[in-house]
Write a protein that holds these residues in place. Sequence first.
Motif, PDB file in Angstrom:
ATOM      1  N   LEU A  45     -11.403  -4.108  19.111  1.00 43.96           N
ATOM      2  CA  LEU A  45     -12.606  -4.352  18.327  1.00 43.96           C
ATOM      3  C   LEU A  45     -13.342  -5.523  18.968  1.00 43.96           C
ATOM      4  O   LEU A  45     -12.966  -6.677  18.786  1.00 43.96           O
ATOM      5  N   GLN A  48     -15.811  -8.494  19.616  1.00 42.15           N
ATOM      6  CA  GLN A  48     -16.417  -9.455  18.695  1.00 42.15           C
ATOM      7  C   GLN A  48     -17.696 -10.074  19.238  1.00 42.15           C
ATOM      8  O   GLN A  48     -18.370 -10.817  18.535  1.00 42.15           O
ATOM      9  N   ASN A  66     -17.657  -6.518  24.397  1.00 44.61           N
ATOM     10  CA  ASN A  66     -18.229  -5.176  24.341  1.00 44.61           C
ATOM     11  C   ASN A  66     -18.421  -4.621  25.758  1.00 44.61           C
ATOM     12  O   ASN A  66     -18.040  -3.489  26.047  1.00 44.61           O
ATOM     13  N   ILE A 122     -13.113   2.387  18.856  1.00 40.07           N
ATOM     14  CA  ILE A 122     -12.959   0.986  18.487  1.00 40.07           C
ATOM     15  C   ILE A 122     -12.499   0.909  17.041  1.00 40.07           C
ATOM     16  O   ILE A 122     -12.635   1.864  16.280  1.00 40.07           O
ATOM     17  N   SER A 123     -11.969  -0.222  16.679  1.00 37.18           N
ATOM     18  CA  SER A 123     -11.270  -0.378  15.402  1.00 37.18           C
ATOM     19  C   SER A 123     -12.214  -0.584  14.225  1.00 37.18           C
ATOM     20  O   SER A 123     -12.137  -1.573  13.511  1.00 37.18           O
ATOM     21  N   VAL A 124     -13.121   0.354  14.055  1.00 31.75           N
ATOM     22  CA  VAL A 124     -13.973   0.377  12.870  1.00 31.75           C
ATOM     23  C   VAL A 124     -13.818   1.766  12.290  1.00 31.75           C
ATOM     24  O   VAL A 124     -14.199   2.743  12.915  1.00 31.75           O
ATOM     25  N   ASN A 125     -13.225   1.873  11.123  1.00 29.23           N
ATOM     26  CA  ASN A 125     -13.028   3.173  10.485  1.00 29.23           C
ATOM     27  C   ASN A 125     -13.871   3.196   9.226  1.00 29.23           C
ATOM     28  O   ASN A 125     -13.527   2.586   8.229  1.00 29.23           O
ATOM     29  N   THR A 157     -15.604   5.185  14.602  1.00 28.45           N
ATOM     30  CA  THR A 157     -16.582   4.517  15.456  1.00 28.45           C
ATOM     31  C   THR A 157     -16.119   4.509  16.898  1.00 28.45           C
ATOM     32  O   THR A 157     -14.971   4.207  17.190  1.00 28.45           O
ATOM     33  N   TRP A 200     -22.404   1.044  19.497  1.00 26.24           N
ATOM     34  CA  TRP A 200     -21.386   1.583  18.596  1.00 26.24           C
ATOM     35  C   TRP A 200     -21.977   2.787  17.880  1.00 26.24           C
ATOM     36  O   TRP A 200     -23.071   2.703  17.326  1.00 26.24           O
TER      37      TRP A 200
END
Length: 136
Positions: free
Chosen positions: A61, A63, A68, A84-87, A112, A120
């Motif tokens: 993820l 920051q 990125n 990436i670690s956005v669910n 995501t 993203w």
Amino acid sequence: AFCIFSCYLLIFCFITFFCSLAINYHFVRRVGQKYFVSNKERGSFSRAVEFCSQQHIELALPQNEEENNALTQVFGDVYKAAWISVNNKKAEGNFEVDMKNQHKSIQDTGCTMLSENGIWQVTPECSMNAYIICQL
């Protein structure tokens, strides 16, 4: 003196542990204190979470913009997306975020991924194959 020696020993062991973890991957990028690692394999979002968890690390993820950009370096010639670690199934509300902190409302929930241009994107297709990148 013993305390100072113990502290240095602990720091050395900590650094050695993380460096030894990073050596086992085909792709390693360090950004600040964080390492991004990958075997350049692709899989579904759930496979990505499972793989990182089995390694006792977590799905990447980023920051900030530097992190990125580091993640986009894993992309090959054909495949240009990484999980990436956005669910968003677990997040409150639906959103898309770029690194300039601009939030845009979207209609679909899903998982995501990071695209080749660093944006993203949320997709309902959580079973599609994207690169698996973990962080430690």
